[in-house]
Scaffold this active site. Sequence first.
Site, PDB file in Angstrom:
ATOM      1  N   GLN A  70     -32.446 -17.399-150.084  1.00  0.00           N
ATOM      2  CA  GLN A  70     -32.840 -16.549-151.206  1.00  0.00           C
ATOM      3  C   GLN A  70     -32.577 -17.234-152.547  1.00  0.00           C
ATOM      4  OE1 GLN A  70     -31.756 -12.482-150.739  1.00  0.00           O
ATOM      5  NE2 GLN A  70     -32.479 -11.873-152.760  1.00  0.00           N
ATOM      6  N   ASP A  71     -31.329 -17.239-153.018  1.00  0.00           N
ATOM      7  CA  ASP A  71     -31.048 -17.954-154.262  1.00  0.00           C
ATOM      8  C   ASP A  71     -29.751 -18.745-154.118  1.00  0.00           C
ATOM      9  OD1 ASP A  71     -29.390 -15.735-154.331  1.00  0.00           O
ATOM     10  OD2 ASP A  71     -29.581 -15.433-156.485  1.00  0.00           O
ATOM     11  N   PRO A  72     -29.502 -19.673-155.038  1.00  0.00           N
ATOM     12  CA  PRO A  72     -28.335 -20.557-154.889  1.00  0.00           C
ATOM     13  C   PRO A  72     -27.011 -19.797-154.986  1.00  0.00           C
ATOM     14  CG  PRO A  72     -29.895 -21.428-156.508  1.00  0.00           C
ATOM     15  CD  PRO A  72     -30.318 -20.027-156.211  1.00  0.00           C
TER      16      PRO A  72
END
EC number: 3.2.2.27
Length: 229
Positions: A70-72
């Site tokens: 999804q995101d870092p």
Amino acid sequence: MDICLEKIKIEQTWKEFLKDEFLKPYFLEIKTHYINALNEGKTIYPPANLIFNAFNLAPLQDLKIILLGQDPYHNPHQAMGLSFSVPMGVKIPPSLLNIYKELQNDLNIPMAKHGDLSKWAKQGVLLLNSILSVEANKPASHAHFGWQKFTDAVISKLSDEKEGLVFLLWGNYAKNKKVLINPQKHFILEAAHPSPLARNAFLGCKHFSKSNEILLKLGKSPIDWNLNL
């Protein structure tokens, strides 16, 4: 502020493959948001030189598997531009621990003592987050930048122009990307997210052995998932 392709630090085969995307208006918007955040003094992860690390470690011609995140990670020293991965010496996050548990259950591979998944990437596993940057300590803070348009385009373009790729979709966010993938040309494996919040529903999916079975049937070399040094 124009996009200069020469200044985009991404592996050459990917740069050629994605050059049309880099020149589209939405990518200029991403760049503008990113530069504005830097100019405001925000701390952004991963470091700029690692934003395209997933592509730089897995050249297009070697690609076998796409593992979507999804995101870092938004805490210091964690994000390295690869989904689920953290650098050597950094505490292994809970989701990655569950991934290691499944590796042990599935292929009897002892759990690694580190969280660096670079070895997978170098064998052709694209460890792709949907969003490629984040502000420190603020999860999903760059969701409005437009990164999803870029990474969705990556998935769609791979689906359209390649064949025989294995897509690993873990959790509802990743499963929603299924509409971008042609199931007649590619292999889609779905499971719950490895996060402990999913109550360990991820365990037992056997995606590591299943992926290698698919690769062998296609005449490709399997992934060595063992990360032990």
